[in-house]
Design an enzyme around this catalytic site. Structure first.
Site, mmCIF file in Angstrom:
data_model
loop_
_atom_site.group_PDB
_atom_site.id
_atom_site.type_symbol
_atom_site.label_atom_id
_atom_site.label_comp_id
_atom_site.label_asym_id
_atom_site.label_seq_id
_atom_site.Cartn_x
_atom_site.Cartn_y
_atom_site.Cartn_z
ATOM 1 C CG ASP A 75 44.265 35.951 4.314
ATOM 2 O OD1 ASP A 75 44.084 34.726 4.452
ATOM 3 O OD2 ASP A 75 43.869 36.791 5.136
ATOM 4 N NE ARG B 63 33.653 35.902 4.322
ATOM 5 C CZ ARG B 63 34.708 35.122 4.521
ATOM 6 N NH1 ARG B 63 34.865 34.015 3.844
ATOM 7 N NH2 ARG B 63 35.619 35.443 5.427
ATOM 8 C CB CYS C 219 35.619 27.616 7.318
ATOM 9 S SG CYS C 219 37.353 28.002 7.254
ATOM 10 N NE ARG D 46 40.151 29.754 9.834
ATOM 11 C CZ ARG D 46 39.813 30.880 9.234
ATOM 12 N NH1 ARG D 46 38.928 30.874 8.269
ATOM 13 N NH2 ARG D 46 40.354 32.025 9.591
ATOM 14 C CE LYS E 221 37.972 40.158 5.353
ATOM 15 N NZ LYS E 221 37.898 39.086 6.360
ATOM 16 C CG ASN E 222 41.303 40.364 8.072
ATOM 17 O OD1 ASN E 222 40.074 40.261 7.933
ATOM 18 N ND2 ASN E 222 42.159 39.530 7.515
HETATM 19 C C1 UD1 Z 1 43.163 35.548 10.659
HETATM 20 C C2 UD1 Z 1 42.624 36.261 9.435
HETATM 21 C C3 UD1 Z 1 42.701 35.367 8.205
HETATM 22 C C4 UD1 Z 1 44.124 34.853 8.018
HETATM 23 C C5 UD1 Z 1 44.657 34.234 9.311
HETATM 24 C C6 UD1 Z 1 46.129 33.853 9.233
HETATM 25 C C7 UD1 Z 1 40.883 37.774 10.176
HETATM 26 C C8 UD1 Z 1 39.428 38.051 10.251
HETATM 27 N N1 UD1 Z 1 41.214 36.592 9.670
HETATM 28 O O1 UD1 Z 1 42.335 34.413 10.898
HETATM 29 O O2 UD1 Z 1 42.303 36.120 7.076
HETATM 30 O O3 UD1 Z 1 44.122 33.851 7.016
HETATM 31 O O4 UD1 Z 1 44.507 35.151 10.413
HETATM 32 O O5 UD1 Z 1 46.891 34.931 8.851
HETATM 33 O O6 UD1 Z 1 41.716 38.572 10.543
HETATM 34 N N2 UD1 Z 1 44.910 27.816 15.284
HETATM 35 C C9 UD1 Z 1 44.871 26.798 16.212
HETATM 36 N N3 UD1 Z 1 44.252 27.043 17.411
HETATM 37 C C10 UD1 Z 1 43.678 28.233 17.695
HETATM 38 C C11 UD1 Z 1 43.718 29.272 16.734
HETATM 39 C C12 UD1 Z 1 44.342 29.031 15.531
HETATM 40 O O7 UD1 Z 1 45.373 25.699 15.977
HETATM 41 O O8 UD1 Z 1 43.133 28.387 18.808
HETATM 42 C C13 UD1 Z 1 45.580 27.580 13.982
HETATM 43 C C14 UD1 Z 1 44.624 27.708 12.798
HETATM 44 O O9 UD1 Z 1 43.970 26.491 12.541
HETATM 45 C C15 UD1 Z 1 45.569 28.097 11.689
HETATM 46 C C16 UD1 Z 1 46.626 28.947 12.410
HETATM 47 O O10 UD1 Z 1 46.504 28.640 13.779
HETATM 48 O O11 UD1 Z 1 46.211 26.956 11.174
HETATM 49 C C17 UD1 Z 1 46.470 30.433 12.230
HETATM 50 O O12 UD1 Z 1 45.144 30.821 12.533
HETATM 51 P P1 UD1 Z 1 44.775 32.245 13.097
HETATM 52 O O13 UD1 Z 1 45.989 33.110 13.004
HETATM 53 O O14 UD1 Z 1 44.126 32.104 14.423
HETATM 54 O O15 UD1 Z 1 43.724 32.742 12.034
HETATM 55 P P2 UD1 Z 1 42.425 33.622 12.282
HETATM 56 O O16 UD1 Z 1 42.654 34.580 13.390
HETATM 57 O O17 UD1 Z 1 41.232 32.741 12.353
#
Ligand code: UD1
Length: 432
Positions: free
Chosen positions: A307, A399, A118, A123, A22-23
């Site tokens: 995850d 999901r 969420c 996030r 999915k990801n």
């Molecule tokens: C993706 C995955 C999710 C997984 C996560 C971490 C998908 C659809 N989702 O989510 O399943 O749990 O990676 O492996 O692939 N952060 C910031 N600023 C930003 C972006 C992120 O502070 O601009 C922080 C987030 O709050 C979190 C960490 O960075 O604590 C990691 O988040 P991120 O790797 O961006 O997760 P997603 O891409 O949303």
């Protein structure tokens, strides 16, 4: 209301086939918006509500998306009707924000709702914005929307991400493919899904090197075209089945799983006393009835995936002794703990750690899934709980897991979904 009913106590035995990731499908769908000619065909996409939701977002931009039951997603993005994604659709799924990068690169403009927090934490998207600004965009946040502009093409740049973020790496990498000149993303996320996205982008005509390391180099090109791509297997689904085998003292072959993508889970399961065999066509997991407690800390890839934290917590809840699980990625990802406590688990939360005092027996209860992986954890706990477990909040599980119930049943679990065409299980107590 849809529910999952489980009568615990069955050892899982057999082979299951892992779905496409999915990801990996989600960022590839958003990247397909870069193509002003040609059709993208993503093969191996599982039927999941997250993918359906993103398809709605992409369609709302005027792009044709077809999903077929054989796992093909076709995207035809030769023309875009708008650069604005509607709040009603974006709020359902944070990955919708990943349309911002391709829209900005292709049209010089995007207006996408700020996704907000969420269940598992705040996030933010500050690192996505940092990436866009480094490439020359002007970004504002007003009335709940993030809006980005650039006059002409984006300009290649050196971008250092302050946090290792999957989403920010994806958005910056996608945006940089159409920028003028070279972009270097430092402190990039290294997940296999990032490598898969890079492979797809290169098939579209992009020049992306270094994906899978923490420095990604992108040489911008003027235009990209649609391409066909077969997605990698879903390591989180595979990992969930590995834990399902371990928790039930079972013997399961997860066909199609790539061990390299799951070596942190493999190492931890071995530490707990589980046999994990890395085969060319999948991963075999054989577990004794008694396991040892372990400590687990979630980290960006190749560290232990956040995850799989909830499923592993469910496993350790029934391993006698003390295990400590530390969640470093999300501030609120222990929502499954109160539900597992209802099943007899003894878990204390101290800051970012869960101290799990394993018990000999869990007992079935009515529990509620609060997010996708928390839902999987409750199902796994139900597989070993004495008596009946009724999991609600099934929409979260849908999901990210295609036919979790059917797959577990094929391995011997007593598990049913209310509303299935198969008549619901007439639940009886394990004593009768
Ligand atoms: C993706 C995955 C999710 C997984 C996560 C971490 C998908 C659809 N989702 O989510 O399943 O749990 O990676 O492996 O692939 N952060 C910031 N600023 C930003 C972006 C992120 O502070 O601009 C922080 C987030 O709050 C979190 C960490 O960075 O604590 C990691 O988040 P991120 O790797 O961006 O997760 P997603 O891409 O949303």
């Amino acid at each position: 209301m849809t529910t999952i009913q489980i009568r615990g106590g069955q050892r899982l035995v057999g082979t299951i086939q892992v779905n496409g990731a999915k990801n990996a499908v989600l960022p590839i769908m958003t990247a397909s918006l870069l193509a002003d000619k040609g059709i993208t065909v993503i093969e191996g996409a599982p039927y999941l509500t997250d993918i359906e939701n993103l398809a709605h977002v992409v369609r709302s931009l005027g792009v044709g998306v077809e999903m077929s039951p054989d796992g093909k997603v076709r995207v035809e993005a030769d023309s875009l009707a708008t650069c604005e994604a509607p709040y009603e659709l974006v709020r359902k799924m944070r990955a919708s924000f990943w349309v911002a990068g391709p829209l900005l690169a292709r049209t010089g403009h995007f207006r996408v709702p700020l996704p907000g927090g969420c269940n598992i934490g705040e996030r933010p998207v500050d690192q996505h914005i940092k990436g866009f600004e480094a490439l020359g965009a002007k970004v504002t946040i007003e009335h709940g929307y993030v809006e980005g502009y650039v006059n002409g093409r984006l300009k290649g740049a050196r971008v250092y991400l302050d946090i290792v973020s999957v989403g920010a790496t994806i958005n910056t990498m996608i945006a940089a493919t159409l920028a003028e000149g070279q972009t270097i993303i430092e402190n990039a996320a290294k997940e296999p899904e990032i490598v898969d996205l890079a492979n797809y982008l290169n098939a579209m005509g992009a020049s992306v090197r270094g994906a899978g390391t923490d420095v990604i180099r992108i040489e911008g090109v003027k235009a990209l075209h649609g391409a066909s791509h077969n997605v990698i297997p879903d390591r989180i689904e595979a990992g969930t089945f590995m834990v399902a085998a371990a928790i039930t003292g079972g013997d399961v072959f997860v066909e199609g799983a790539i061990y390299n993508h799951l070596s942190s889970l493999g190492a931890k399961l071995r530490e707990a006393g589980v046999e994990v065999e890395d085969d060319i066509s999948g991963i075999r997991v054989r577990a004794p009835q008694t396991l040892k407690p372990i400590d687990v800390k979630t980290l960006p890839y190749p560290g232990f995936p956040t995850d799989l934290q909830a499923p592993v917590l469910a496993l350790l809840a029934r391993v006698e002794g003390v295990s400590i699980i530390t969640e470093t990625l999300y501030e609120n990802r222990f929502m499954h703990v109160p539900e597992l406590r209802r099943m007899g688990a003894e878990v204390k939360i101290e800051g970012r750690s869960a101290i799990v005092e394993g018990v000999a027996k869990l007992t079935g209860a009515d529990v509620t899934a609060t997010d996708l992986r928390a839902g999987a954890a409750l199902v796994l706990a139900g597989l070993v709980a004495e008596g009946e477990t009724l999991v609600s909040g099934v929409e979260h599980i849908d999901r990210g897991y295609h036919d979790l119930v059917g797959k577990l049943r094929s391995l011997g679990a007593h598990i049913f979904r209310a509303g299935d065409s198969v008549p619901p299980l007439k639940l009886v107590s394990s004593q009768s």
